[in-house]
Design an enzyme around this catalytic site. Structure first.
Site, PDB file in Angstrom:
ATOM      1  N   GLU A 178       0.811  -1.225   0.000  1.00  0.00           N
ATOM      2  CA  GLU A 178       0.000   0.000   0.000  1.00  0.00           C
ATOM      3  C   GLU A 178       0.848   1.280   0.000  1.00  0.00           C
ATOM      4  O   GLU A 178       0.854   2.052   0.968  1.00  0.00           O
ATOM      5  CB  GLU A 178      -0.980  -0.026   1.178  1.00  0.00           C
ATOM      6  CG  GLU A 178      -1.932  -1.225   1.065  1.00  0.00           C
ATOM      7  CD  GLU A 178      -3.052  -1.237   2.080  1.00  0.00           C
ATOM      8  OE1 GLU A 178      -2.968  -0.494   3.082  1.00  0.00           O
ATOM      9  OE2 GLU A 178      -4.012  -2.006   1.878  1.00  0.00           O
ATOM     10  N   GLU A 203      -4.757  -8.719  -1.596  1.00  0.00           N
ATOM     11  CA  GLU A 203      -5.315  -8.475  -0.261  1.00  0.00           C
ATOM     12  C   GLU A 203      -6.731  -7.950  -0.272  1.00  0.00           C
ATOM     13  O   GLU A 203      -7.078  -7.037  -1.030  1.00  0.00           O
ATOM     14  CB  GLU A 203      -4.438  -7.496   0.535  1.00  0.00           C
ATOM     15  CG  GLU A 203      -4.885  -7.378   1.997  1.00  0.00           C
ATOM     16  CD  GLU A 203      -4.073  -6.365   2.774  1.00  0.00           C
ATOM     17  OE1 GLU A 203      -2.837  -6.343   2.616  1.00  0.00           O
ATOM     18  OE2 GLU A 203      -4.676  -5.601   3.565  1.00  0.00           O
TER      19      GLU A 203
END
Length: 499
Positions: free
Chosen positions: A239, A335
């Protein structure tokens, strides 16, 4: 001597009977040959009301007519798309610690088989492995932490000793159960002394730290290999467009990823003769322009295997944009977490089936992964991030009992049946309110069709393949996996567009 009329009639009747018997034998041989060649269709089902949870249904047979109906799914195993690496979740430190410390040896072995065995469980075939601390670890750490104000440019203090307590034993057991298991590693932060913040919290990678951080990746891959755990791929940063203030993270722009790969990590992997793949982005669907920007750098592009996506923002169809821009690069889905914000089993099954199990592969993903493999009844152990996340399974810390969540069953509809090396194949699909599906062809020649009824009522479906068909009725909100043996020698073409 002339035969009497009765004798002639008897002879004719006997001849007719011989023909009937021969025809019956011939028809029987054809039926037997068909059954032997194609066999029955095996069916597993999960229903929205949980009355059936990955339940083996009665086998069904083929019809020879292959006629179309209102809801016909045509499966073409001669048209192949991406090659699959696997389905699974993340072996976070929290997951590994719970498995090691909150289960008896017998329950631990039972759980690991329920997770990783094809025969006795759902056959998880791919795991994501954090490189250091996350919001689901027991503490903040990396593999080369130094006292404040000190640095280690030669990485003399580098060590994966921390992972040997729980993580590496869990990975070894998983690989012993499923030797097909692939592993992708992802860092949440570089060591603090390499960062602009001087901390594992927030900040970005110092430009002067690029060379040593590349060597950090090399040492990590080599160290895990020495433990008998090969790393299939790494992402550059979990991220990279999010800097959490309560757990490790690091911001990394597209131009920084391109510079790091082309001038440092790619050459470092080449020099060390590592075959580990390099994957960029590793963040949400809503920013497809980011991996496109990285891949547009030709010097970086040559080292990059593909792009990874998360499912917390945007839509799965955005994976198509990156594929269309760079069709020679792979797509990974890495994810998405369930949690107590979504407690309804039926709704969770629907979201996962539509967006991840069916949607992600139809938009080119070769891995489909959830977040934590296991968490406890309090949604932890947590390390400053999500306070109500849910794993594939929940381990009750007091009793040692294991509860299997909706994500376990949704992912089981794929991971148990779609083996590493399978190809997604062509199948006609219907959108919202219809039978959504995705199909695969395994290395052993078997075909797998995963279907979900997103309508509010039961729907009939008809599956047509090689001039044959079978019919089935799928309850509202139910998932089903159909498996049948195909022909390994079938002529195939490579698909160029989303089916």
């Amino acid at each position: 001597m002339k035969r009497s009329g009765k004798m002639r009639k008897a002879a004719a009747s006997a001849g007719f009977m011989v023909l009937l018997v021969a025809a019956a034998v011939w028809i029987g041989l054809i039926a037997f040959s068909e059954k032997a060649a194609h066999g029955p269709v095996s069916v597993w089902m999960t229903t929205a009301d949980q009355s059936k949870l990955l339940h083996r249904e009665a086998d069904i047979g083929w019809n020879r007519d292959g006629q179309a109906s209102d809801m016909t799914i045509d499966v073409d195993d001669g048209t192949e798309y991406q090659r699959m690496d696997g389905f699974g979740a993340a072996m976070t430190e929290s997951s590994a610690w719970l498995i090691a410390n909150k289960l008896s040896e017998g329950k631990r072995n039972e759980l690991m088989n329920r997770l990783f065995s094809y025969d006795n469980g759902i056959g998880i075939s791919y795991l994501r492995l954090p490189m250091g601390a996350t919001d689901f670890s027991l503490s903040h750490y990396t593999y080369d932490d130094m006292p404040e104000g000190q640095t280690d440019p030669e990485l003399r203090s580098f060590s994966i000793e921390h992972d040997k307590a729980y993580i590496i034993p869990a990975l070894r057991q998983a690989r012993a159960i499923n030797p097909d298991l692939g592993i992708m590693a992802s860092p949440w932060s570089a060591p603090a002394w390499m960062k602009t913040s001087g901390s594992l919290i927030k900040g970005s990678l110092k430009e002067e730290a690029y060379p040593v951080y590349a060597e950090y990746f090399v040492k990590f891959v080599q160290a895990y290999a020495s433990e008998g755990i090969p790393i299939d791929a790494v992402t550059l940063q979990n991220e990279p467009h999010y800097e959490p203030d309560g757990y490790p993270g690091m911001r990394m722009e597209a131009r920084e990823q391109a510079a790091f790969v082309k001038s440092h990590l790619g050459p470092a992997f080449d020099k060390a003769k590592l075959n580990t793949k390099i994957v960029v982005w590793d963040h949400n669907w809503d920013e497809p322009y980011y991996p496109i920007e990285v891949l547009s750098d030709p010097e970086a592009n040559k080292y990059i295997a593909g792009s990874a996506f998360h499912g917390y923002a945007g839509e799965v169809a955005n994976q198509q944009k990156v594929h269309d821009a760079f069709p020679d690069k792979d797509i990974y889905f890495t994810e998405s977490s369930g949690g107590q914000w979504a407690p309804n089993f039926a709704d969770n099954l629907k979201w996962d089936m539509r967006n991840l199990i069916i949607g992600a592969p139809r938009y080119w993903a070769k891995t489909v992964l959830k977040w934590n493999l296991a968490l406890d009844e309090s949604h932890g152990p947590a390390n400053g991030g999500c306070s109500d996340c849910r794993g594939l399974v929940t381990i009750d810390g007091a009793s040692g009992n294991v509860f299997f969540n909706s994500e376990y069953y949704a992912f089981g509809h794929a991971s148990k049946f779609v083996k590493p090396g399978a190809y997604r194949i062509e199948s006609s699909s219907y959108g919202d309110g219809g039978i959504e599906n995705v199909a695969f062809r395994n290395p052993d020649g078997s075909n797998v069709l995963i279907a979900f009824n997103s309508a509010s009522e039961s729907r009939p479906l008809n599956v047509r393949w090689h001039g044959r068909s079978f019919a089935y009725s799928l309850p509202a909100g139910a998932a089903a996996t159909f498996v049948w043996q195909g022909d390994r020698s079938a002529n195939r073409v490579e698909g160029g567009q989303r089916s």
